[in-house]
Design an enzyme around this catalytic site. Sequence first.
Site, PDB file in Angstrom:
ATOM      1  N   ALA A  56       0.832  -1.202   0.000  1.00  0.00           N
ATOM      2  CA  ALA A  56       0.000   0.000   0.000  1.00  0.00           C
ATOM      3  C   ALA A  56       0.869   1.255   0.000  1.00  0.00           C
ATOM      4  CB  ALA A  56      -0.913   0.001   1.221  1.00  0.00           C
TER       5      ALA A  56
ATOM      6  N   SER B   9      -3.097  -4.960  -3.368  1.00  0.00           N
ATOM      7  CA  SER B   9      -2.221  -4.424  -2.314  1.00  0.00           C
ATOM      8  C   SER B   9      -2.718  -4.837  -0.943  1.00  0.00           C
ATOM      9  CB  SER B   9      -2.174  -2.887  -2.375  1.00  0.00           C
ATOM     10  OG  SER B   9      -1.674  -2.430  -3.608  1.00  0.00           O
ATOM     11  N   CYS B  10      -1.782  -4.994  -0.048  1.00  0.00           N
ATOM     12  CA  CYS B  10      -2.057  -5.018   1.384  1.00  0.00           C
ATOM     13  C   CYS B  10      -0.919  -4.229   2.027  1.00  0.00           C
ATOM     14  CB  CYS B  10      -2.169  -6.443   1.919  1.00  0.00           C
ATOM     15  SG  CYS B  10      -0.686  -7.450   1.714  1.00  0.00           S
ATOM     16  N   LYS B  11      -0.625  -4.476   3.270  1.00  0.00           N
ATOM     17  CA  LYS B  11       0.414  -3.685   3.921  1.00  0.00           C
ATOM     18  C   LYS B  11       1.775  -3.882   3.263  1.00  0.00           C
ATOM     19  CE  LYS B  11       1.819  -4.821   8.082  1.00  0.00           C
ATOM     20  NZ  LYS B  11       1.868  -4.966   9.564  1.00  0.00           N
TER      21      LYS B  11
ATOM     22  N   THR C  55      -2.040 -10.379  -0.033  1.00  0.00           N
ATOM     23  CA  THR C  55      -1.989 -10.184  -1.481  1.00  0.00           C
ATOM     24  C   THR C  55      -1.859 -11.509  -2.211  1.00  0.00           C
ATOM     25  OG1 THR C  55      -1.030  -7.973  -1.255  1.00  0.00           O
ATOM     26  CG2 THR C  55      -0.686  -9.100  -3.338  1.00  0.00           C
TER      27      THR C  55
END
Length: 874
Positions: A273, A776-778, A784
């Site tokens: 992200a 997206s993720c962190k 993801t």
Amino acid sequence: MGLCLGRLKRRGTRDPLFLTGVSLSPDWPVYEESLIKLSVYDVKDKSHQTSSFLGSASFSVADLLKSKDQQLSLSLRTADDSAAVGTVVVCRLKMGEIEDGEVDHIAADTHQKCTLVCESGTTNDKDNGPLMNAVFKNPVCKVYRFQTVDSKLMLVREQMAECTLSFSIPMQLLGLFIQEDSCRIQDLNDLGELSPHWDNLRRDVITRYSQLIKTYQDTLAELEKLTGPAFKPSCSKAQKYLEFIPINLHTQRMRVTCPRKTDSFYDVITVGAPAAHFQGFKNGGLQKLLSRYEAEKKSYSTAYQCIYYSPENTAKAREILSTVAQLQPLICGLADRLLLATQQRSSHTLRDALKSLAEKTEQFVHALKDELVKSALLALHAARPGYVSKSQMSSQPEAHSTPTQNQSQILNPNQTPEPDAVVCNNVAGSQSPPKRENPPPPKRQDIPHHKEYDEEEWDRVWANVAKSLNCVIAMVDRLQEQDNNKQESTPDQALADVITSHNPATDWRDQLSPLVVALKDCVSEVAERASKSMTFVLLQKASCSTPYGLQLQQRRDTVFSQALAALACGFVMRLYAGIEDKGFLRQLHSVGVVAQFESLLSTYSEEIGMLEDMEVGISDLQRVTFRITEAASDDPTNLQPTVTGRRDHYTVEVPLPLQAFQTLPDELRQGKLLQVIPVLFNVGINEQQTIAERFGDISLQERINQRNFDILEAYYKSLSTKVPLECLPCFQTQADVKELLETLGQNVVTKKRKNVEILWLAGAICRRLNGIRFTSCKSAKDRTSMSVTLEQCALLRDEHQLHKDYFVRALDCMRSSRLAQGEGAQWDDPEAGSVANHKPASRHFYPIALLLVSSHLLVVWLILSLVFLLAKYQ
């Protein structure tokens, strides 16, 4: 050619079946008489590379090729050849395309246990040509064969690659940030002499801009020293000098080959992200910080005695500055081109040059026809020392008291008078006006009047540009009439004195040159005044933002840099994939392409700040356009995209080799700017989202999804009116885009926990609209990878008839291969959860995957985990 190693039986094991594959590259000299030795190890701990030798077996290529079904069953022997420890089955696997009518079979007991996996060291020419290799590096491939509903086999090639744009785009942006802020300092210095109060504010702003430039220069210098992989790992996301680099930016391509069908491929970009991890999220993300900043800026304008301009006016000021900087040199160049055309005495060339000059000049005049320019000129005039002295000379001693709203309104007549929007120009060097109890009302002569500054002067100067252009047009018409020996028409009375002053017998250039010079002088004068006035507007914004305004700008630059690098990567990959698709190219230059960002962030704790950063960063991508250019050569260095522009608008130029560039439509070859429409949809899926939905607030997620649904719906309406639907790709599932949009709209407004249907529908719509997919993720790892593999298996099921009994096996196979690739880098990552405790990876990942089905399963998993831990430590 590939080798599949299966049915490895070992005594003392409950699950004796293991499958793997080895590809034999064409570069390796393998003949029928070649001998191949297999050595088998029992891996105890892959992270520490500890293993024990089990046994080995040998065979010749000729024996394999001549065997029944090209399959051998070999005895696995110990090192001293004293005993058999197991059996290994070797079969031949073709790594190329599947022949029409070919039906391969693998032993039934093998299929019942697992799906075939082959690690491929070779790459596919279709996905790794010279054009792709210039931007995408270090590909990693996995090859699978899955059974279809008609008992045939499909070949699936999964390829992941790094992208050089992860670093090149942010580094270019840093250079542009430095250049823009340096120009802003120069513009502030060019404002000329100001009263002591405004001059002190200007010095303070210049000092802070200089500090920001120094920070960016240090960051750029550190980035230029870096060598190694072309991506930033998640463990480095909080490093200062890497804050502008996107996290784990990779391309993922799945190519599917089925019998008697054309190859299909599906692309997705995975990236962490876009967020300012180094600056942290203690006070929230950009969305919250910017809202708080705008709410408090009016009070700051009072404290620092500045003029408050709304965000819309400051954005308009930047736009006017950009327009002036772009059009002024262009108009001067077109004016010189007009004079050059007069030497050729060609009516056609002269008319074309005049048309271009008139269009750009009219655009220039229209851009400056704004009340903001006029009010800013008045405010700048009021900030001059002479203006202040005149007021002080005509005022009484109480002139040093706080000015009234009338003064503020005169300086900024377009603003609604507000109690806290106070301006003081009569203070010499102080930061706050002296307080007086019950100050007497200012006398009439204390308030600046319009007679001290002629507001109509700007109207006259601005109108002179249009008048000068009319003179040039009239002269060109007259010269052409004379050249054609036509009867002279009576010139317009307003231009008679100007036109009749020239001798018709003189050369065209001599007659036209004074008028062109006058036009250029008028444009220069207007540009100078407009630039100074808009710079003064931006000075107010910078002065009011002393507490943390530039810190917010740095945070926004950081997030935008990460988002733009990902977008450029996705655009280049989509362009390369559709370079021969005439329908896609038509869509590209007609309405642009949609870029759909799928976010899996939760609305809990620090991930709220990440999502707020990401929302602003994705929204800022609306200020980006793309242009396709012809590369100077086929050298990889000349095929790298470049970025130009300022913060209000950037253009990414994507060079193509001559051969590919010549096949493009005329609109693209002529350099038309291409739009990209970014949309963001977020649905949290982890255990933190469960807490947020039960006890927290998810309004941020709901607002983001609703706002971006409206953008996506508007794009589809524009697309359906300008581009034939035949230009869009065809899918086996005959779902109409309009119906999908309606369903998505219903899901967006539906109150449902972890409504992943929103992500499924948005992804399906994006693919049907020829869009660019991002997930997206962190850190672009756990969540993801779960999302990407689930989507890939769903595509195999829906579009390529993957057998329903093999869906879960295919999903397990893809996920296990991804864990094997990235397991070593996940030990110390907080996102890896139970992996950090060196437990088997599946115990951590599968519960998260099940969240895509139901949140109730998570609750069951949490309870069972708690019971297990209590039993373990008792």
